[in-house]
Structure formats: C-alpha cells, structure tokens
Motif scaffolding. Structure first.
Motif, PDB file in Angstrom:
ATOM      1  N   GLU A 164       0.828  -1.214   0.000  1.00 45.87           N
ATOM      2  CA  GLU A 164       0.000   0.000   0.000  1.00 45.87           C
ATOM      3  C   GLU A 164       0.860   1.261   0.000  1.00 45.87           C
ATOM      4  O   GLU A 164       0.498   2.254  -0.630  1.00 45.87           O
ATOM      5  CB  GLU A 164      -0.963  -0.008   1.189  1.00 45.87           C
ATOM      6  CG  GLU A 164      -2.137   0.919   1.008  1.00 45.87           C
ATOM      7  CD  GLU A 164      -2.951   0.682  -0.263  1.00 45.87           C
ATOM      8  OE1 GLU A 164      -3.353   1.689  -0.888  1.00 45.87           O
ATOM      9  OE2 GLU A 164      -3.179  -0.476  -0.660  1.00 45.87           O
ATOM     10  N   TRP A 200       3.821   1.576  -1.493  1.00 40.02           N
ATOM     11  CA  TRP A 200       4.296   1.723  -2.874  1.00 40.02           C
ATOM     12  C   TRP A 200       3.177   2.264  -3.763  1.00 40.02           C
ATOM     13  O   TRP A 200       3.396   3.148  -4.592  1.00 40.02           O
ATOM     14  CB  TRP A 200       4.813   0.391  -3.420  1.00 40.02           C
ATOM     15  CG  TRP A 200       6.049  -0.079  -2.749  1.00 40.02           C
ATOM     16  CD1 TRP A 200       6.186  -1.169  -1.945  1.00 40.02           C
ATOM     17  CD2 TRP A 200       7.347   0.526  -2.803  1.00 40.02           C
ATOM     18  NE1 TRP A 200       7.479  -1.272  -1.494  1.00 40.02           N
ATOM     19  CE2 TRP A 200       8.215  -0.250  -2.011  1.00 40.02           C
ATOM     20  CE3 TRP A 200       7.863   1.652  -3.444  1.00 40.02           C
ATOM     21  CZ2 TRP A 200       9.557   0.063  -1.850  1.00 40.02           C
ATOM     22  CZ3 TRP A 200       9.203   1.963  -3.292  1.00 40.02           C
ATOM     23  CH2 TRP A 200      10.035   1.172  -2.499  1.00 40.02           C
ATOM     24  N   LYS A 201       1.980   1.718  -3.589  1.00 42.48           N
ATOM     25  CA  LYS A 201       0.852   2.164  -4.409  1.00 42.48           C
ATOM     26  C   LYS A 201       0.517   3.631  -4.137  1.00 42.48           C
ATOM     27  O   LYS A 201       0.206   4.377  -5.069  1.00 42.48           O
ATOM     28  CB  LYS A 201      -0.350   1.248  -4.184  1.00 42.48           C
ATOM     29  CG  LYS A 201      -0.104  -0.122  -4.813  1.00 42.48           C
ATOM     30  CD  LYS A 201      -1.039  -1.222  -4.409  1.00 42.48           C
ATOM     31  CE  LYS A 201      -2.468  -0.961  -4.423  1.00 42.48           C
ATOM     32  NZ  LYS A 201      -3.286  -2.161  -4.197  1.00 42.48           N
ATOM     33  N   ASN A 202       0.621   4.058  -2.897  1.00 44.41           N
ATOM     34  CA  ASN A 202       0.385   5.470  -2.568  1.00 44.41           C
ATOM     35  C   ASN A 202       1.433   6.364  -3.217  1.00 44.41           C
ATOM     36  O   ASN A 202       1.107   7.463  -3.695  1.00 44.41           O
ATOM     37  CB  ASN A 202       0.352   5.688  -1.058  1.00 44.41           C
ATOM     38  CG  ASN A 202      -0.939   5.213  -0.435  1.00 44.41           C
ATOM     39  OD1 ASN A 202      -1.974   5.169  -1.095  1.00 44.41           O
ATOM     40  ND2 ASN A 202      -0.880   4.840   0.829  1.00 44.41           N
ATOM     41  N   ILE A 244       2.975   5.777  -6.016  1.00 45.19           N
ATOM     42  CA  ILE A 244       2.637   5.818  -7.442  1.00 45.19           C
ATOM     43  C   ILE A 244       1.454   6.749  -7.677  1.00 45.19           C
ATOM     44  O   ILE A 244       1.476   7.582  -8.585  1.00 45.19           O
ATOM     45  CB  ILE A 244       2.350   4.394  -7.963  1.00 45.19           C
ATOM     46  CG1 ILE A 244       3.641   3.573  -7.935  1.00 45.19           C
ATOM     47  CG2 ILE A 244       1.740   4.438  -9.370  1.00 45.19           C
ATOM     48  CD1 ILE A 244       3.435   2.080  -8.087  1.00 45.19           C
ATOM     49  N   ARG A 245       0.423   6.622  -6.846  1.00 48.71           N
ATOM     50  CA  ARG A 245      -0.780   7.456  -7.010  1.00 48.71           C
ATOM     51  C   ARG A 245      -0.493   8.942  -6.828  1.00 48.71           C
ATOM     52  O   ARG A 245      -1.135   9.781  -7.461  1.00 48.71           O
ATOM     53  CB  ARG A 245      -1.847   7.041  -5.993  1.00 48.71           C
ATOM     54  CG  ARG A 245      -2.516   5.750  -6.299  1.00 48.71           C
ATOM     55  CD  ARG A 245      -3.650   5.491  -5.300  1.00 48.71           C
ATOM     56  NE  ARG A 245      -3.982   4.093  -5.290  1.00 48.71           N
ATOM     57  CZ  ARG A 245      -3.809   3.266  -4.258  1.00 48.71           C
ATOM     58  NH1 ARG A 245      -3.319   3.715  -3.116  1.00 48.71           N
ATOM     59  NH2 ARG A 245      -4.126   1.996  -4.352  1.00 48.71           N
ATOM     60  N   LEU A 255       4.117  -3.319  -9.710  1.00 48.46           N
ATOM     61  CA  LEU A 255       3.446  -2.317  -8.874  1.00 48.46           C
ATOM     62  C   LEU A 255       2.698  -1.287  -9.710  1.00 48.46           C
ATOM     63  O   LEU A 255       1.545  -0.953  -9.429  1.00 48.46           O
ATOM     64  CB  LEU A 255       4.468  -1.599  -7.979  1.00 48.46           C
ATOM     65  CG  LEU A 255       4.966  -2.378  -6.777  1.00 48.46           C
ATOM     66  CD1 LEU A 255       6.200  -1.715  -6.189  1.00 48.46           C
ATOM     67  CD2 LEU A 255       3.862  -2.494  -5.736  1.00 48.46           C
ATOM     68  N   HIS A 297      -0.408  -2.894 -11.558  1.00 52.73           N
ATOM     69  CA  HIS A 297      -1.513  -3.161 -10.642  1.00 52.73           C
ATOM     70  C   HIS A 297      -2.173  -1.866 -10.188  1.00 52.73           C
ATOM     71  O   HIS A 297      -3.409  -1.754 -10.164  1.00 52.73           O
ATOM     72  CB  HIS A 297      -1.002  -3.955  -9.444  1.00 52.73           C
ATOM     73  CG  HIS A 297      -2.088  -4.534  -8.605  1.00 52.73           C
ATOM     74  ND1 HIS A 297      -2.634  -3.859  -7.545  1.00 52.73           N
ATOM     75  CD2 HIS A 297      -2.737  -5.714  -8.677  1.00 52.73           C
ATOM     76  CE1 HIS A 297      -3.576  -4.599  -7.007  1.00 52.73           C
ATOM     77  NE2 HIS A 297      -3.654  -5.739  -7.672  1.00 52.73           N
ATOM     78  N   THR A 298      -1.385  -0.871  -9.854  1.00 54.00           N
ATOM     79  CA  THR A 298      -1.919   0.404  -9.365  1.00 54.00           C
ATOM     80  C   THR A 298      -2.690   1.130 -10.442  1.00 54.00           C
ATOM     81  O   THR A 298      -3.787   1.650 -10.193  1.00 54.00           O
ATOM     82  CB  THR A 298      -0.773   1.297  -8.824  1.00 54.00           C
ATOM     83  OG1 THR A 298      -0.057   0.550  -7.824  1.00 54.00           O
ATOM     84  CG2 THR A 298      -1.306   2.572  -8.218  1.00 54.00           C
ATOM     85  N   GLU A 355      -6.009  -0.618 -11.065  1.00 52.60           N
ATOM     86  CA  GLU A 355      -6.974  -0.281 -10.008  1.00 52.60           C
ATOM     87  C   GLU A 355      -7.601   1.083 -10.259  1.00 52.60           C
ATOM     88  O   GLU A 355      -8.807   1.261 -10.103  1.00 52.60           O
ATOM     89  CB  GLU A 355      -6.286  -0.253  -8.633  1.00 52.60           C
ATOM     90  CG  GLU A 355      -6.113  -1.583  -7.996  1.00 52.60           C
ATOM     91  CD  GLU A 355      -5.502  -1.459  -6.610  1.00 52.60           C
ATOM     92  OE1 GLU A 355      -5.702  -2.398  -5.844  1.00 52.60           O
ATOM     93  OE2 GLU A 355      -4.836  -0.448  -6.290  1.00 52.60           O
ATOM     94  N   ALA A 356      -6.771   2.037 -10.618  1.00 55.37           N
ATOM     95  CA  ALA A 356      -7.266   3.394 -10.851  1.00 55.37           C
ATOM     96  C   ALA A 356      -8.256   3.414 -12.010  1.00 55.37           C
ATOM     97  O   ALA A 356      -9.287   4.092 -11.965  1.00 55.37           O
ATOM     98  CB  ALA A 356      -6.106   4.346 -11.138  1.00 55.37           C
ATOM     99  N   GLU A 394      -9.625   1.837  -6.276  1.00 58.36           N
ATOM    100  CA  GLU A 394      -8.573   2.376  -5.399  1.00 58.36           C
ATOM    101  C   GLU A 394      -8.936   2.236  -3.961  1.00 58.36           C
ATOM    102  O   GLU A 394      -9.930   2.482  -3.439  1.00 58.36           O
ATOM    103  CB  GLU A 394      -8.311   3.847  -5.716  1.00 58.36           C
ATOM    104  CG  GLU A 394      -7.611   3.985  -7.049  1.00 58.36           C
ATOM    105  CD  GLU A 394      -7.255   5.422  -7.321  1.00 58.36           C
ATOM    106  OE1 GLU A 394      -6.499   6.013  -6.539  1.00 58.36           O
ATOM    107  OE2 GLU A 394      -7.720   5.954  -8.322  1.00 58.36           O
TER     108      GLU A 394
END
Length: 72
Positions: A24, A26-28, A30-31, A59, A62-63, A66-67, A72
């Motif tokens: 989470e 890493w995903k944050n 990226i976002r 990563l 996948h991110t 999701e978006a 998300e």
C-alpha cells in the motif's frame, strides 16, 4: 483452499520482503507521483527507490489497473 494469485499481485510478497515496505505504501507513492505514464513510473521507481524492473512494473501495472477500474 484459496486460488493462487496471478498477474502483478503475485510479486507482492517478494516486493514487501525485499524492500521492507507494505504494498500500500508503494501504491500510494505511485498514485501521488506527478508522473502518469506506465514506463515513466517504472523508471522513477527504479531510479529513485532502487526497485528492480519486474517489481516496479508489477506495482505500476496493478496500481494503474486499479485506478482505471475505480478500485482504489
């Protein structure tokens, strides 16, 4: 019995183990990055955070998926 995880998420346990951060986090990153293109984000994770290409690619894929799906 649970089904095996396929696709980019199959890399998540090794990413957490190798880099010591939850997925989470890493995903944050990226976002919240000003970058938006897949390969720009991959290159950024590799250069700035020391991730290997496969891990960074998983990563980002996948991110971004999701978006796109609104999950998300």
């Amino acid at each position: 019995m649970t089904a095996p995880v396929n696709g980019p998420a199959s890399y998540f346990p090794s990413i957490e183990k190798k880099y010591g951060r939850p997925i989470e986090d890493w995903k944050n990153l990226i976002r919240t990055s000003p970058l938006t293109k897949h390969m720009e984000l991959v290159a950024w994770l590799k250069a700035e955070h020391g991730l290997g290409h496969g891990h960074a690619n998983a990563l980002v894929a996948h991110t971004l998926a999701e978006a796109k799906s609104g999950a998300e």
